[in-house]
Design a protein around this motif. Structure first.
Motif, PDB file in Angstrom:
ATOM      1  N   ARG A 258     -14.928   3.786   5.001  1.00  0.00           N
ATOM      2  CA  ARG A 258     -13.502   3.995   4.760  1.00  0.00           C
ATOM      3  C   ARG A 258     -13.204   3.658   3.290  1.00  0.00           C
ATOM      4  NH1 ARG A 258      -9.806   4.367   8.471  1.00  0.00           N
ATOM      5  NH2 ARG A 258      -8.386   2.834   7.494  1.00  0.00           N
ATOM      6  N   TYR A 259     -12.666   4.624   2.568  1.00  0.00           N
ATOM      7  CA  TYR A 259     -12.469   4.479   1.134  1.00  0.00           C
ATOM      8  C   TYR A 259     -11.050   4.901   0.753  1.00  0.00           C
ATOM      9  CZ  TYR A 259     -12.909   9.545   0.810  1.00  0.00           C
ATOM     10  OH  TYR A 259     -12.709  10.902   0.964  1.00  0.00           O
ATOM     11  N   VAL A 260     -10.644   4.527  -0.455  1.00  0.00           N
ATOM     12  CA  VAL A 260      -9.325   4.892  -0.974  1.00  0.00           C
ATOM     13  C   VAL A 260      -9.406   6.307  -1.533  1.00  0.00           C
ATOM     14  CG1 VAL A 260      -7.546   4.347  -2.665  1.00  0.00           C
ATOM     15  CG2 VAL A 260      -8.749   2.504  -1.480  1.00  0.00           C
ATOM     16  N   SER A 261      -8.803   7.249  -0.824  1.00  0.00           N
ATOM     17  CA  SER A 261      -8.839   8.642  -1.267  1.00  0.00           C
ATOM     18  C   SER A 261      -7.723   8.957  -2.250  1.00  0.00           C
ATOM     19  CB  SER A 261      -8.736   9.575  -0.062  1.00  0.00           C
ATOM     20  OG  SER A 261      -7.520   9.350   0.642  1.00  0.00           O
ATOM     21  N   ARG A 262      -6.675   8.161  -2.223  1.00  0.00           N
ATOM     22  CA  ARG A 262      -5.554   8.366  -3.146  1.00  0.00           C
ATOM     23  C   ARG A 262      -5.008   6.999  -3.539  1.00  0.00           C
ATOM     24  NH1 ARG A 262      -0.176  12.094  -1.993  1.00  0.00           N
ATOM     25  NH2 ARG A 262       0.743  11.904  -4.077  1.00  0.00           N
ATOM     26  N   GLY A 263      -4.754   6.798  -4.826  1.00  0.00           N
ATOM     27  CA  GLY A 263      -4.245   5.528  -5.311  1.00  0.00           C
ATOM     28  C   GLY A 263      -5.299   4.649  -5.942  1.00  0.00           C
ATOM     29  N   ALA A 264      -6.507   5.189  -6.191  1.00  0.00           N
ATOM     30  CA  ALA A 264      -7.578   4.385  -6.781  1.00  0.00           C
ATOM     31  C   ALA A 264      -7.211   3.900  -8.177  1.00  0.00           C
ATOM     32  CB  ALA A 264      -8.874   5.196  -6.828  1.00  0.00           C
ATOM     33  N   PHE A 265      -6.500   4.702  -8.946  1.00  0.00           N
ATOM     34  CA  PHE A 265      -6.130   4.274 -10.299  1.00  0.00           C
ATOM     35  C   PHE A 265      -5.150   3.100 -10.247  1.00  0.00           C
ATOM     36  CE2 PHE A 265      -7.764   8.487 -11.331  1.00  0.00           C
ATOM     37  CZ  PHE A 265      -8.484   8.215 -12.477  1.00  0.00           C
ATOM     38  N   ALA A 266      -4.305   3.074  -9.222  1.00  0.00           N
ATOM     39  CA  ALA A 266      -3.383   1.945  -9.087  1.00  0.00           C
ATOM     40  C   ALA A 266      -4.152   0.661  -8.793  1.00  0.00           C
ATOM     41  CB  ALA A 266      -2.371   2.230  -7.974  1.00  0.00           C
ATOM     42  N   LEU A 267      -5.188   0.743  -7.952  1.00  0.00           N
ATOM     43  CA  LEU A 267      -6.004  -0.440  -7.684  1.00  0.00           C
ATOM     44  C   LEU A 267      -6.756  -0.885  -8.933  1.00  0.00           C
ATOM     45  CD1 LEU A 267      -7.526   0.229  -4.148  1.00  0.00           C
ATOM     46  CD2 LEU A 267      -5.790  -1.447  -4.795  1.00  0.00           C
ATOM     47  N   LYS A 268      -7.265   0.080  -9.692  1.00  0.00           N
ATOM     48  CA  LYS A 268      -7.968  -0.264 -10.926  1.00  0.00           C
ATOM     49  C   LYS A 268      -7.024  -0.992 -11.884  1.00  0.00           C
ATOM     50  CE  LYS A 268     -10.224   1.813 -14.962  1.00  0.00           C
ATOM     51  NZ  LYS A 268     -10.712   3.060 -15.595  1.00  0.00           N
ATOM     52  N   ALA A 269      -5.797  -0.522 -11.993  1.00  0.00           N
ATOM     53  CA  ALA A 269      -4.835  -1.153 -12.898  1.00  0.00           C
ATOM     54  C   ALA A 269      -4.528  -2.583 -12.450  1.00  0.00           C
ATOM     55  CB  ALA A 269      -3.549  -0.328 -12.956  1.00  0.00           C
ATOM     56  N   ARG A 270      -4.372  -2.798 -11.130  1.00  0.00           N
ATOM     57  CA  ARG A 270      -4.111  -4.149 -10.628  1.00  0.00           C
ATOM     58  C   ARG A 270      -5.281  -5.071 -10.954  1.00  0.00           C
ATOM     59  NH1 ARG A 270      -0.244  -4.817  -6.527  1.00  0.00           N
ATOM     60  NH2 ARG A 270      -1.521  -6.491  -5.621  1.00  0.00           N
ATOM     61  N   LEU A 271      -6.503  -4.554 -10.794  1.00  0.00           N
ATOM     62  CA  LEU A 271      -7.683  -5.357 -11.050  1.00  0.00           C
ATOM     63  C   LEU A 271      -7.786  -5.749 -12.519  1.00  0.00           C
ATOM     64  CD1 LEU A 271     -10.265  -6.588  -9.896  1.00  0.00           C
ATOM     65  CD2 LEU A 271     -11.405  -4.393 -10.282  1.00  0.00           C
ATOM     66  N   LEU A 272      -7.549  -4.799 -13.415  1.00  0.00           N
ATOM     67  CA  LEU A 272      -7.640  -5.088 -14.850  1.00  0.00           C
ATOM     68  C   LEU A 272      -6.551  -6.056 -15.292  1.00  0.00           C
ATOM     69  CD1 LEU A 272      -8.594  -1.579 -16.305  1.00  0.00           C
ATOM     70  CD2 LEU A 272     -10.075  -3.532 -15.829  1.00  0.00           C
TER      71      LEU A 272
ATOM     72  N   MET B 239       0.830  -1.200   0.000  1.00  0.00           N
ATOM     73  CA  MET B 239       0.000   0.000   0.000  1.00  0.00           C
ATOM     74  C   MET B 239       0.868   1.255   0.000  1.00  0.00           C
ATOM     75  SD  MET B 239      -3.058  -1.021   2.660  1.00  0.00           S
ATOM     76  CE  MET B 239      -3.573   0.700   2.717  1.00  0.00           C
ATOM     77  N   HIS B 240       1.928   1.227   0.788  1.00  0.00           N
ATOM     78  CA  HIS B 240       2.825   2.384   0.848  1.00  0.00           C
ATOM     79  C   HIS B 240       3.522   2.605  -0.490  1.00  0.00           C
ATOM     80  CE1 HIS B 240       5.582   5.325   2.540  1.00  0.00           C
ATOM     81  NE2 HIS B 240       6.581   4.638   2.002  1.00  0.00           N
ATOM     82  N   GLU B 241       4.011   1.515  -1.095  1.00  0.00           N
ATOM     83  CA  GLU B 241       4.686   1.639  -2.390  1.00  0.00           C
ATOM     84  C   GLU B 241       3.728   2.132  -3.466  1.00  0.00           C
ATOM     85  OE1 GLU B 241       6.244  -2.177  -3.220  1.00  0.00           O
ATOM     86  OE2 GLU B 241       7.754  -2.146  -1.597  1.00  0.00           O
ATOM     87  N   THR B 242       2.483   1.701  -3.410  1.00  0.00           N
ATOM     88  CA  THR B 242       1.489   2.068  -4.421  1.00  0.00           C
ATOM     89  C   THR B 242       0.940   3.474  -4.194  1.00  0.00           C
ATOM     90  OG1 THR B 242       0.866  -0.263  -4.432  1.00  0.00           O
ATOM     91  CG2 THR B 242      -0.546   1.222  -5.651  1.00  0.00           C
ATOM     92  N   GLY B 243       1.178   4.039  -3.021  1.00  0.00           N
ATOM     93  CA  GLY B 243       0.686   5.387  -2.726  1.00  0.00           C
ATOM     94  C   GLY B 243      -0.780   5.426  -2.340  1.00  0.00           C
ATOM     95  N   ILE B 244      -1.277   4.317  -1.782  1.00  0.00           N
ATOM     96  CA  ILE B 244      -2.686   4.244  -1.406  1.00  0.00           C
ATOM     97  C   ILE B 244      -2.900   4.914  -0.045  1.00  0.00           C
ATOM     98  CG2 ILE B 244      -4.559   2.675  -0.756  1.00  0.00           C
ATOM     99  CD1 ILE B 244      -3.559   0.774  -2.892  1.00  0.00           C
ATOM    100  N   GLU B 245      -3.896   5.784   0.023  1.00  0.00           N
ATOM    101  CA  GLU B 245      -4.262   6.438   1.270  1.00  0.00           C
ATOM    102  C   GLU B 245      -5.743   6.210   1.534  1.00  0.00           C
ATOM    103  OE1 GLU B 245      -3.186  10.534   1.184  1.00  0.00           O
ATOM    104  OE2 GLU B 245      -1.040  10.129   0.791  1.00  0.00           O
ATOM    105  N   ILE B 246      -6.084   6.054   2.801  1.00  0.00           N
ATOM    106  CA  ILE B 246      -7.452   5.760   3.209  1.00  0.00           C
ATOM    107  C   ILE B 246      -8.041   6.976   3.914  1.00  0.00           C
ATOM    108  CG2 ILE B 246      -8.942   4.160   4.470  1.00  0.00           C
ATOM    109  CD1 ILE B 246      -7.332   2.877   2.239  1.00  0.00           C
ATOM    110  N   ALA B 247      -9.318   7.259   3.655  1.00  0.00           N
ATOM    111  CA  ALA B 247     -10.026   8.352   4.321  1.00  0.00           C
ATOM    112  C   ALA B 247     -11.417   7.865   4.716  1.00  0.00           C
ATOM    113  CB  ALA B 247     -10.125   9.564   3.409  1.00  0.00           C
ATOM    114  N   THR B 248     -12.047   8.630   5.588  1.00  0.00           N
ATOM    115  CA  THR B 248     -13.400   8.308   6.049  1.00  0.00           C
ATOM    116  C   THR B 248     -14.395   9.232   5.367  1.00  0.00           C
ATOM    117  OG1 THR B 248     -12.558   7.581   8.193  1.00  0.00           O
ATOM    118  CG2 THR B 248     -14.902   8.100   8.050  1.00  0.00           C
ATOM    119  N   LEU B 249     -15.427   8.672   4.762  1.00  0.00           N
ATOM    120  CA  LEU B 249     -16.413   9.461   4.046  1.00  0.00           C
ATOM    121  C   LEU B 249     -17.190  10.339   5.027  1.00  0.00           C
ATOM    122  CD1 LEU B 249     -17.813  10.070   1.344  1.00  0.00           C
ATOM    123  CD2 LEU B 249     -19.405   8.209   1.841  1.00  0.00           C
ATOM    124  N   ALA B 250     -17.225  11.633   4.734  1.00  0.00           N
ATOM    125  CA  ALA B 250     -17.923  12.585   5.600  1.00  0.00           C
ATOM    126  C   ALA B 250     -18.493  13.702   4.748  1.00  0.00           C
ATOM    127  CB  ALA B 250     -16.973  13.145   6.652  1.00  0.00           C
TER     128      ALA B 250
END
Length: 370
Positions: free
Chosen positions: A349-363, A46-57
């Motif tokens: 709790r959602y991915v606020s940063r790094g969502a495109f990296a997760l999408k690429a891994r999924l594809l 997660m750190h290498e991919t730049g993924i950050e988590i935030a709470t929806l508000a």
């Protein structure tokens, strides 16, 4: 190899045509029992991919008015450089596009009127120095005043012609040899040369624009709004400018109090920070102007929303280092945030940063790549 490429292309095409109801199938990975789940990431990954988590508000989001705009120079930071006396251009010191500093020579001019005044000042200065040493007791009060006034008038005349105190002091140090009518026109402010409409050897009249100096740190965007919408715009309102695939921040300087007769729209002037030199006069951009009071809405950063199966999707943290794509309904993006209408509840709790990296891994996993 060609058959493998064709097979993979057909798979991607078929995958893109899966109906929306099948969106949850993304969470199943590749469907192979021995394949790792692409959406399960340990903290190091997660750190290498730049993924950050935030709470929806909820957050305050202002309504925005979208309008086309044109980039123009900031007239408050634009200076026209003109001669103040009839002169001939002897030499050019800078060229179009050059960045100049305040006080930097721009060109050299020669003027008969300046030559006469230079000579008069040198004589008047010498006369005044002699009389000042004698003092008012040794000469009549009239003669003392005449010498001082002649010196001061010659200096004032050269300043009126555009010479600075530094140039006048240099003239007096050099003496009579410098009274040739030549002088340099200096940059009154720092800026970039936006125009230089003259030729070396040309005789120019007073008031003729030789250079236009522009401070490009700020530019104006003039947006055109219908009169009813323009009434809702107030000075100081925040603005987002879409240009060159980027979003720049701006602020409303003011709006015209007259409607353009050709377009029947009201020009709204917006100041935009342009220190990165991204925008230039004449370009067309889109402006999004904050108007009215802010409303409280569930929202995520624009980069948190990606398209999967042509459906806006947010990756949600399900715990145990695992993420899941959730289809959402979104509103129009404002101020860098996208409102979430349906699909997620406050506190998620959602991915606020790094969502495109997760999408690429999924594809990649759907294509059998790891």
């Amino acid at each position: 190899m060609k058959h493998m490429i064709l097979l993979r292309s057909a798979f991607v095409l078929a995958f893109a045509c899966i109906p929306l109801a099948a969106a949850p199938a993304f969470a199943a990975g590749t469907g192979r029992a021995d394949a790792p789940d692409p959406l399960t990431l340990d903290p190091a990954t997660m750190h290498e991919t730049g993924i950050e988590i935030a709470t929806l508000a909820r957050r305050p989001l202002a309504e925005e008015l979208k309008a086309p705009g044109e980039v123009r120079v900031d007239a408050y930071s634009t200076v026209l450089v003109t001669p103040r006396v009839e002169a001939q251009v002897l030499d050019r010191r800078v060229q179009l596009g050059d960045a100049v500093k305040a006080g930097q020579p721009l060109l050299k001019l020669s003027s008969v009127a300046v030559a006469e005044t230079q000579g008069a000042l040198i004589v008047a200065e010498q006369d005044w120095q002699r009389i000042a040493q004698l003092g008012p007791q040794a000469v009549s009060g009239r003669r003392y005043a005449e010498a001082k006034v002649a010196r001061d008038q010659a200096r004032a005349k050269l300043r009126a012609y555009g010479l600075t105190e530094g140039q006048i002091a240099a003239l007096l140090r050099k003496g009579s040899a410098a009274a040739d009518g030549g002088f340099e026109l200096l940059a009154p402010v720092a800026g970039r040369v936006a125009s230089d409409d003259f030729l070396v050897g040309e005789r120019v009249e007073p008031g003729r624009t030789l250079f236009t100096l522009v401070e490009e740190g700020t530019v104006w965007v003039v947006a055109q709004l219908p009169p009813r919408e323009a009434e809702r715009v107030v000075p100081g309102a925040a603005v987002r400018i879409d240009a060159h695939g980027q979003t720049l921040a701006g602020k409303v300087v003011g709006r015209a109090h007259a409607t353009d007769e050709r377009t029947r729209t009201v020009p709204v002037r917006i100041a935009v920070d342009n220190r990165r030199d991204l925008m230039h006069p004449g370009e067309l951009v889109d402006a999004r102007i904050a108007a009215g009071g802010a409303t409280s809405e569930l929202a995520v950063p624009d980069g948190a929303v990606v398209l999967l199966l042509n459906q806006p999707t947010v990756f949600v943290d399900r715990g145990n280092d695992r993420f899941e794509p959730v289809a959402v309904e979104v509103g129009a993006a404002r101020e860098g945030w996208t409102p979430i209408r349906q699909g997620l509840a406050p506190g998620a709790r959602y991915v606020s940063r790094g969502a495109f990296a997760l999408k690429a891994r999924l594809l990649r996993s759907q294509l059998g790549e790891h």
